[in-house]
Enzyme design. Structure first.
Site, mmCIF file in Angstrom:
data_model
loop_
_atom_site.group_PDB
_atom_site.id
_atom_site.type_symbol
_atom_site.label_atom_id
_atom_site.label_comp_id
_atom_site.label_asym_id
_atom_site.label_seq_id
_atom_site.Cartn_x
_atom_site.Cartn_y
_atom_site.Cartn_z
ATOM 1 N N SER A 31 0.810 -1.265 0.040
ATOM 2 C CA SER A 31 -0.104 -0.088 -0.057
ATOM 3 C C SER A 31 0.810 1.241 0.139
ATOM 4 O O SER A 31 0.274 2.238 -0.003
ATOM 5 C CB SER A 31 -0.874 0.203 1.265
ATOM 6 N N LYS A 82 -6.180 3.666 8.888
ATOM 7 C CA LYS A 82 -5.377 4.444 7.964
ATOM 8 C C LYS A 82 -5.963 5.954 8.175
ATOM 9 O O LYS A 82 -5.057 6.894 8.424
ATOM 10 C CB LYS A 82 -5.013 4.035 6.632
#
EC number: 3.4.21.53
Length: 835
Positions: free
Chosen positions: A741, A784
């Site tokens: 990611s 996140k």
């Protein structure tokens, strides 16, 4: 006798043993040939020759030995069964010179010659005979082979060969061994061989005597114990103490009959068989305690006992809302699950003849530690009023812990599933399989394989426990699993469960949980009143942001508990009122008066104003050191630094990705404990940036052109990525990092350093990058974005597919304060990132 030999004599065959000279022995004859031979010898006053039959025959070999004894028939008699008994008197040893032949009369006859012994030294032989006699006397002392009359006959006889024959006949030697002694005409060698045989026989007889003695002693001890036990049983009968065992057996049978309608046939037979065995087993037997333990354990299993509470989804929803703040999606899925169960129950009542085959699903709550996975299961059990059983699977590596130990092992017991049913006292409890992702495989089996049967609605109707040795229906049990990382759960096991994500809390959610749940609970635990402790909003926010680093609220509870302990200590120090000691005397007060005085003193103490206010200014007095969950972002825009978003087991985090360019040849160096996937992401990002530079999608500053030997400038311009080496680093190098990611963040920071363009410090990003420049979706988006919100990020770049699919799961508080931008490719990322 030798003068008349050799001569032809009738031949008889003795089946069992060798006969010796000077021995009168009975012989039984059965075949016609032998009977005819005896009749011939009697009529003709002839001697006969008797040879011993062989046990094993070789090819082309006579079935009898070639040596035997010459003798006469003293007497004969006919037996009722057709046999003939004769009394034979041995005269001398003989040897068959030629193979025997059958004559006209129908019996065997052979040419026989007496065996003559070799000459010997009389003195030497006499010494050997004395040794042999001594050994025989030793043998006679430990066995019954040599009775006193035989010993006397040996002592009175001077013929060494006669002595040897008497001893050999008494020893009952095997045929081959007897033949070796019988046929040997060397007197000295015969005697020496006999000494060895007697010595070996003495050892054997001594050993047998010892064994018999031990067996006899053991039998005597066993008989003694049996006799004493029988006496004890009679004494117990007289006293009436043996009735307890009979009462226990009757209770077992009665309990078994009472639960028979709820048992499968195999279960009923197995338990009954063990009760029957117990009734036949002596009370003092080692098996008795094992059988009794098994029977009592199996009868404790609550067969036929079910929680009768009717399902009510309204009550389930209220209980979940009461016990948990937020967690909207997990609550909805739980309510849907029980709505289906309630509807099935309603339809079954209307049509009882119709058996619904629908099987329930197994729920698995997964997420970081401390977010409320196990407490959700507790709330479910409360809502439907069923007992809760928690089975900790963390570190479990023995399959017998689940399936039970076989009863052949000492200390065997049922598996945790059956133990859970016994503990719950119901067959339909809520059973929490905690930390299912931490089950390990070992040489003792794979517990995950056993869980396949337990969690499969098609199989758990007949779960077989090794200890019980029969199948148990687990279909009514509500199984709820919890896990931190579902990737560690084996694929076949994942296929049997429905996963519900219980993700991180936002700071505001943590604050509400602390106000409504944690603080009241800790006040009660520490015997404090709400009026005695005040924690300000700013202080609570500071505790959450600076003193805890977690996705859940477990550490937050610990920090609040620390404050409460210090407040309790302060309360006692500020109220040093203690109960005074009293001496016994005439004017001592009664207990009632003392109680009233104590109440009065307590009221005076309670009435005293006491309140501790916890503020950001005095928080350091109660909590030790800050943790700094997430560092705030830099306000300054810099070249070569980008904010990446990462997922960790304790929630999300903001990772600063740094890069430097150094004069070189275009190499890429990576540091920061990066995993293989993250290293590959960096290589992909570098390649994508090179393509963007080649396509002039990214503008680069001018690089001094190279010159030739004459000082003229070359037309060829050196590519910027070939002129420098890049060193990419992710701080906190001691912490391993991996995952795809960070792809767009790495590409952005490389583009920044190569183009000498600063990045926006208020922007953070997450997304996987492909070689074609597309941005792929990632996981852990909620954690996140919460981390970005905590760090003060204003704009978050996320993959467009995550934006379309997962945006609803993001808390409203985060969505309102964070500009979430969907990006499709690296060009859109760089447009939002670079200045």
């Amino acid at each position: 006798m030798t003068e008349d030999f050799p001569k032809i004599l009738p031949l008889l065959v003795e089946e069992d043993t060798f006969l010796y000279p000077f021995m009168i022995a009975p012989i039984f004859l059965q075949n016609n040939a032998s009977i005819k031979a005896v009749a011939y010898a009697k009529n003709n006053k002839s001697l006969v020759f008797i040879a011993c039959q062989k046990d094993k025959l070789n090819d082309n070999e006579a079935p009898y030995y070639d040596v035997g004894v010459i003798g006469s028939v003293m007497r004969e008699a006919n037996m009722p069964n057709g046999r003939v008994k004769l009394l034979f008197n041995g005269i001398a040893k003989g040897r068959i010179l030629e193979p025997a032949k059958e004559n006209e009369q129908g019996f065997l006859e052979a040419q026989i010659s007496p065996i003559e012994y070799l000459e010997y030294d009389k003195e030497n032989i006499q010494a050997i005979v004395e040794v042999l006699k001594e050994k025989v006397i030793t043998l006679a002392n430990v066995s019954s082979l040599f009775p006193p009359d035989l010993i006397k006959a040996l002592e009175d006889n001077d013929d060494p060969n006669r002595i040897a024959d008497l001893i050999a006949a008494a020893l009952h030697l095997k045929k081959d061994q007897a033949y070796s002694l019988f046929a040997n005409n060397n007197t000295e060698q015969r005697l020496l061989d006999l000494i060895d045989i007697v010595i070996e026989e003495t050892k054997t007889q001594k050993l047998q005597k010892e064994i018999k003695s031990k067996v006899h002693q053991k039998m005597e001890q066993t008989n003694k114990e049996y006799f004493l036990k029988e006496q004890l049983k009679q004494i117990q009968k007289e006293l009436g103490t043996d009735k307890q065992r009979d009462e226990d057996l009757n209770q077992y049978y009665q309990k078994l009959e009472s639960i028979k309608p709820f048992l499968k046939e195999e279960a009923f037979k197995e338990i009954k068989k063990q009760i029957d065995r117990l009734s036949r087993t002596h009370a003092d037997s080692s098996d008795s305690a094992t059988l009794q333990n098994y029977i009592e354990t199996m009868l404790d299993v609550p067969f036929g006992q079910y929680g009768k509470k009717a399902l009510d989804i309204k009550h389930v929803r209220e209980q979940l809302d009461k016990d948990h703040y937020s967690l909207k999606r997990p609550k909805e899925r739980i309510v849907e699950y029980f709505a289906t169960m309630q509807l099935l129950e309603m339809r079954r009542k209307k049509k009882p003849e119709k058996k619904d085959k629908t099987k329930g699903t197994i729920l698995c709550f997964y997420g970081p530690p401390g977010v409320g996975k196990t407490s959700l299961a507790n709330s479910i059990a409360k809502a439907i009023e069923r007992p809760l059983v928690r089975i900790a699977l963390g570190g479990l590596e023995d399959v017998n812990e689940l399936r039970g130990h076989r009863r052949t092992y000492i200390g065997s017991m049922p598996g945790r599933i059956v133990q859970g049913l016994i503990e719950a006292k119901k067959m339909n409890p809520v059973m929490v399989l905690d930390e299912i992702d931490k089950v390990d495989r070992s040489v003792r089996g794979d517990p995950a394989s056993a869980l396949l049967e337990i969690l499969d609605p098609e199989q758990n109707t007949a779960f077989r426990d090794h200890y019980a040795n029969f199948s148990i229906d687990l279909s009514q049990v509500i199984f709820i699993a919890t896990a931190n990382n579902i990737d560690r759960i084996p694929a076949p096991l994942r296929d049997r469960m429905e996963f519900i994500s219980v993700s991180s809390y936002t700071p505001n959610e943590k604050e509400e949980i602390a106000k409504n749940y944690l603080i009241p609970q800790e006040l009660e635990k520490h015997a404090l009143k709400p009026s005695e402790v005040e924690i300000s909003h700013e202080c609570l926010k500071l505790i959450i942001e600076k003193y805890t680093r977690e996705a859940g609220v477990r550490d937050l509870r610990r920090q609040i508990a620390t404050i409460m302990r210090k407040v309790a200590l302060k309360y006692l120090e500020d109220n040093p009122h203690q109960k005074g000691r009293t001496k016994k005397g005439k004017n001592e007060k009664s207990e009632d008066q003392k109680s009233e005085d104590q109440k009065s003193e307590n009221q005076k103490s309670e009435n005293k104003d006491f309140c501790v206010s916890i503020t950001p200014n005095n928080l350091k007095e109660y909590l030790e050191r800050m943790v700094f969950e997430i560092d705030p972002i830099d306000e300054e825009n810099k070249i070569g630094i980008v904010n990446g978003l990462a997922w960790t087991p304790v929630g999300g985090d903001v990772l600063k990705i740094e890069v430097l360019k150094i004069r070189g040849k275009g190499e890429l160096k990576l540091t920061g404990s990066l995993g293989d996937v993250m290293k590959e992401s960096a290589i992909i990002a570098f390649s994508v940036v090179k393509v963007l530079l080649d396509n002039e999608t990214l503008k680069v500053p001018k690089i001094p052109s190279e010159t030739d030997a004459e000082g003229k400038k070359k037309k060829k311009v050196l590519k910027v990525y070939n002129a420098y080496d890049l060193h990419l680093h992710v701080p906190e190098g001691a912490t391993p990092k991996d995952g795809p990611s960070a792809g767009i963040a790495m590409a952005s920071v490389m583009a920044s350093i190569l183009c000498d363009r600063a990045t926006r410090s208020e922007v953070a990003m997450t997304g996987e990058l492909t070689l074609s420049g597309e941005v792929l979706p990632i996981g852990g988006l909620k954690e996140k974005l919460i981390a970005a919100f905590k760090a003060g990020i204003k704009t978050a770049l996320i993959p467009v597919k995550n934006y379309e699919r997962d945006l609803d799961e993001i808390p409203a508080e985060v969505r309102e304060n964070l500009n979430i931008v969907a990006v499709k490719n690296i060009a859109e990322v760089l447009e939002k990132t670079l200045l």
